[in-house]
Scaffold this motif. Structure first.
Motif, mmCIF file in Angstrom:
data_model
loop_
_atom_site.group_PDB
_atom_site.id
_atom_site.type_symbol
_atom_site.label_atom_id
_atom_site.label_comp_id
_atom_site.label_asym_id
_atom_site.label_seq_id
_atom_site.Cartn_x
_atom_site.Cartn_y
_atom_site.Cartn_z
ATOM 1 N N ASP A 8 53.067 30.157 106.180
ATOM 2 C CA ASP A 8 52.784 30.490 103.927
ATOM 3 C C ASP A 8 50.681 29.503 104.564
ATOM 4 O OD1 ASP A 8 52.356 26.833 104.841
ATOM 5 O OD2 ASP A 8 54.321 27.265 103.463
ATOM 6 N N THR A 9 50.753 28.954 105.758
ATOM 7 C CA THR A 9 48.753 28.394 105.595
ATOM 8 C C THR A 9 49.136 29.119 107.351
ATOM 9 O OG1 THR A 9 50.437 26.585 106.802
ATOM 10 C CG2 THR A 9 49.046 26.635 104.885
ATOM 11 N N ALA A 10 48.947 30.635 107.541
ATOM 12 C CA ALA A 10 48.666 31.346 108.864
ATOM 13 C C ALA A 10 47.679 30.870 109.162
ATOM 14 C CB ALA A 10 48.997 32.641 108.383
ATOM 15 N N GLU A 11 46.667 30.506 109.029
ATOM 16 C CA GLU A 11 44.843 31.012 109.579
ATOM 17 C C GLU A 11 44.852 29.513 110.060
ATOM 18 O OE1 GLU A 11 40.820 31.257 108.243
ATOM 19 O OE2 GLU A 11 41.930 32.203 106.917
ATOM 20 N N VAL A 12 45.475 28.225 109.405
ATOM 21 C CA VAL A 12 45.069 27.477 109.438
ATOM 22 C C VAL A 12 46.153 26.947 110.809
ATOM 23 C CG1 VAL A 12 45.114 24.571 109.117
ATOM 24 C CG2 VAL A 12 44.505 26.194 107.980
ATOM 25 N N PHE A 13 47.277 27.026 110.957
ATOM 26 C CA PHE A 13 48.221 26.599 112.154
ATOM 27 C C PHE A 13 47.622 27.868 113.307
ATOM 28 C CE2 PHE A 13 52.076 28.441 114.380
ATOM 29 C CZ PHE A 13 52.502 27.383 113.995
ATOM 30 N N THR A 14 47.172 29.243 112.909
ATOM 31 C CA THR A 14 47.077 29.653 114.477
ATOM 32 C C THR A 14 45.556 29.340 114.926
ATOM 33 O OG1 THR A 14 47.351 32.187 113.051
ATOM 34 C CG2 THR A 14 45.952 31.590 114.830
ATOM 35 N N THR A 15 44.749 28.688 113.812
ATOM 36 C CA THR A 15 43.752 27.732 114.505
ATOM 37 C C THR A 15 44.526 26.521 115.230
ATOM 38 O OG1 THR A 15 42.428 29.046 113.422
ATOM 39 C CG2 THR A 15 41.639 27.089 114.177
ATOM 40 N N GLN A 16 44.837 25.420 115.034
ATOM 41 C CA GLN A 16 45.699 24.657 115.467
ATOM 42 C C GLN A 16 45.821 24.733 116.734
ATOM 43 O OE1 GLN A 16 44.619 21.734 114.410
ATOM 44 N NE2 GLN A 16 43.469 22.288 113.419
ATOM 45 N N MET A 17 46.913 26.418 116.578
ATOM 46 C CA MET A 17 47.553 26.897 117.949
ATOM 47 C C MET A 17 46.874 27.097 118.655
ATOM 48 S SD MET A 17 50.662 29.727 117.824
ATOM 49 C CE MET A 17 49.022 30.618 117.971
ATOM 50 N N LEU A 18 45.859 27.541 118.242
ATOM 51 C CA LEU A 18 45.424 28.421 119.724
ATOM 52 C C LEU A 18 43.604 27.593 120.296
ATOM 53 C CD1 LEU A 18 43.722 31.853 117.980
ATOM 54 C CD2 LEU A 18 45.763 31.647 119.828
ATOM 55 N N LYS B 248 53.133 33.361 95.362
ATOM 56 C CA LYS B 248 52.278 34.342 94.526
ATOM 57 C C LYS B 248 51.127 35.426 94.986
ATOM 58 C CE LYS B 248 52.292 30.167 91.084
ATOM 59 N NZ LYS B 248 51.912 29.357 90.744
ATOM 60 N N SER B 249 50.156 35.238 96.142
ATOM 61 C CA SER B 249 50.033 35.963 96.986
ATOM 62 C C SER B 249 50.391 36.948 97.040
ATOM 63 C CB SER B 249 49.411 35.171 98.329
ATOM 64 O OG SER B 249 50.038 35.159 99.368
ATOM 65 N N ALA B 250 50.016 38.233 97.295
ATOM 66 C CA ALA B 250 50.286 39.594 98.027
ATOM 67 C C ALA B 250 50.765 39.245 99.604
ATOM 68 C CB ALA B 250 48.595 40.862 98.395
ATOM 69 N N GLU B 251 50.667 38.551 99.638
ATOM 70 C CA GLU B 251 50.562 37.873 101.646
ATOM 71 C C GLU B 251 52.558 37.938 101.395
ATOM 72 O OE1 GLU B 251 51.991 38.688 104.566
ATOM 73 O OE2 GLU B 251 50.045 39.456 104.658
ATOM 74 N N VAL C 275 57.904 28.271 101.921
ATOM 75 C CA VAL C 275 56.354 28.125 102.235
ATOM 76 C C VAL C 275 56.418 27.973 100.566
ATOM 77 C CG1 VAL C 275 56.897 30.824 102.928
ATOM 78 C CG2 VAL C 275 57.054 30.312 100.815
ATOM 79 N N SER C 276 54.777 27.603 100.711
ATOM 80 C CA SER C 276 54.023 27.064 99.465
ATOM 81 C C SER C 276 54.141 27.563 98.284
ATOM 82 C CB SER C 276 52.155 26.360 99.886
ATOM 83 O OG SER C 276 52.296 27.929 99.825
ATOM 84 N N PRO C 277 54.509 26.953 97.125
ATOM 85 C CA PRO C 277 54.133 27.898 95.529
ATOM 86 C C PRO C 277 52.858 28.688 96.088
ATOM 87 C CG PRO C 277 54.392 25.154 95.523
ATOM 88 C CD PRO C 277 54.114 25.245 97.291
ATOM 89 N N ARG D 171 54.516 40.476 100.102
ATOM 90 C CA ARG D 171 55.362 41.910 101.417
ATOM 91 C C ARG D 171 56.165 41.383 102.446
ATOM 92 N NH1 ARG D 171 49.925 43.099 100.934
ATOM 93 N NH2 ARG D 171 48.500 41.505 101.969
ATOM 94 N N THR D 172 55.594 39.669 102.352
ATOM 95 C CA THR D 172 56.538 38.655 102.955
ATOM 96 C C THR D 172 57.612 38.232 102.368
ATOM 97 O OG1 THR D 172 54.464 37.461 104.610
ATOM 98 C CG2 THR D 172 57.552 36.120 104.750
ATOM 99 N N TYR D 173 57.829 38.244 101.164
ATOM 100 C CA TYR D 173 58.982 38.614 101.274
ATOM 101 C C TYR D 173 59.846 39.352 101.323
ATOM 102 C CZ TYR D 173 63.198 37.151 97.483
ATOM 103 O OH TYR D 173 64.183 36.944 96.362
ATOM 104 N N GLN D 174 59.741 40.329 101.050
ATOM 105 C CA GLN D 174 60.023 41.881 101.278
ATOM 106 C C GLN D 174 61.030 42.196 102.462
ATOM 107 O OE1 GLN D 174 57.797 45.349 100.346
ATOM 108 N NE2 GLN D 174 59.560 46.969 100.140
ATOM 109 N N ILE D 175 59.703 41.841 103.431
ATOM 110 C CA ILE D 175 60.229 41.795 104.617
ATOM 111 C C ILE D 175 61.444 40.938 104.876
ATOM 112 C CG2 ILE D 175 59.307 42.194 106.691
ATOM 113 C CD1 ILE D 175 56.665 42.630 105.818
#
Length: 266
Positions: free
Chosen positions: A250-260, A163-166, A157-159, A169-173
């Motif tokens: 790591d770029t979930a919003e952009v990915f989801t928009t493109q996919m949908l 560093k983000s809160a998400e 995932v991107s740098p 959380r993702t790393y912990q999961i």
């Protein structure tokens, strides 16, 4: 029950929503939980979302021999039969993208739309097999899946996401998932997927297909996806500049928009 059986092995899956079926396929050493960012948006848009854990991954049963892309595709055929699913869309990332390509080539009249992200059309090379053997040897160590995640997280995932809160959380999961997965099973997967090669068959894909690449991906470099797109008659290519290998996370919003946008095209 969210399980189905193939040749005595128990495989796990989950379903969300109702409507047009879409199958989400995760990458090696991950699980269906990796698609958490996309599931709510797909359900909201009226999709029946099917999210399996591949054999040897997540909550699915262990493996005791090398397991190929063909083997994964066979498992998914069994899942779709179990669920009574006919035509569907398929979205796959990395290993999941390889399996998605195999399914689409097997069933060109059944897979209506195909999304392949951060993936490969060929692993039958000495370079890939050497890399995968390195993965296998790590997986076989005590706590191997955790070791590999800790080693590879900076490249997955991107740098900025790290560093983000998400990202935290993702790393912990994912760390918790790695702590419970069977390392020898993942080693069998790493050694089994190195015979994949559909590079000369891509031109047979006739369904609308979207290839997604990450500008920061050093495992499946953007040119790999760009070349695949150029070989498929009805394909689009999208580069997400700020994404690394797990671009749906790591770029979930952009990915989801493109996919949908792609899945909902008339």
């Amino acid at each position: 029950m969210p399980f189905y059986t193939v040749q005595g092995r128990s495989n796990y899956y989950m379903e969300f929503g109702k409507g047009r079926p879409v199958l989400l396929l995760h990458g090696i050493s991950n699980s269906g939980r990796a698609w958490g960012p996309q599931i709510p948006a797909l359900v909201e848009k009226g999709f029946r979302v099917i999210v399996p854990d591949h054999a040897g991954h997540g909550a699915s049963g262990f493996l005791n021999a090398p397991f190929s892309v063909d083997d994964f595709a066979n498992d998914l055929e069994a899942l779709l039969t179990h669920l009574g699913v006919g035509n569907l869309d398929v979205v796959g990332l990395s290993l999941g993208g390889m399996i998605a390509l195999e399914l689409a080539l097997r069933y060109p009249n059944r897979v209506e739309r195909l999304v392949v992200a951060n993936s490969f059309d060929k692993t039958a090379t000495a370079a890939f097999q050497d890399m995968a053997e390195g993965w296998a040897q790590v997986f076989e160590q005590p706590y191997g899946p955790i070791i590999r995640l800790e080693q590879n997280w900076p490249s997955l995932v991107s740098p900025a996401f790290q560093k983000s809160a998400e990202g935290l959380r993702t790393y912990q999961i994912w760390h918790g998932i790695a702590a419970t997965v069977d390392g020898p099973s993942l080693a069998h997967v790493a050694r089994g997927i190195g015979t994949f090669d559909v590079s000369k068959r891509l031109g047979k894909l006739t369904m609308p297909t979207l290839f997604i690449a990450g500008g920061l991906d050093r495992m499946s470099v953007p040119e790999t996806s760009r070349c695949m797109a150029s070989s498929v008659p009805n394909a689009d290519f999208v580069l997400i500049e700020d994404a690394a290998h797990i671009s749906n996370v790591d770029t979930a919003e952009v990915f989801t928009t493109q996919m949908l946008e792609f899945l909902q095209k008339v």
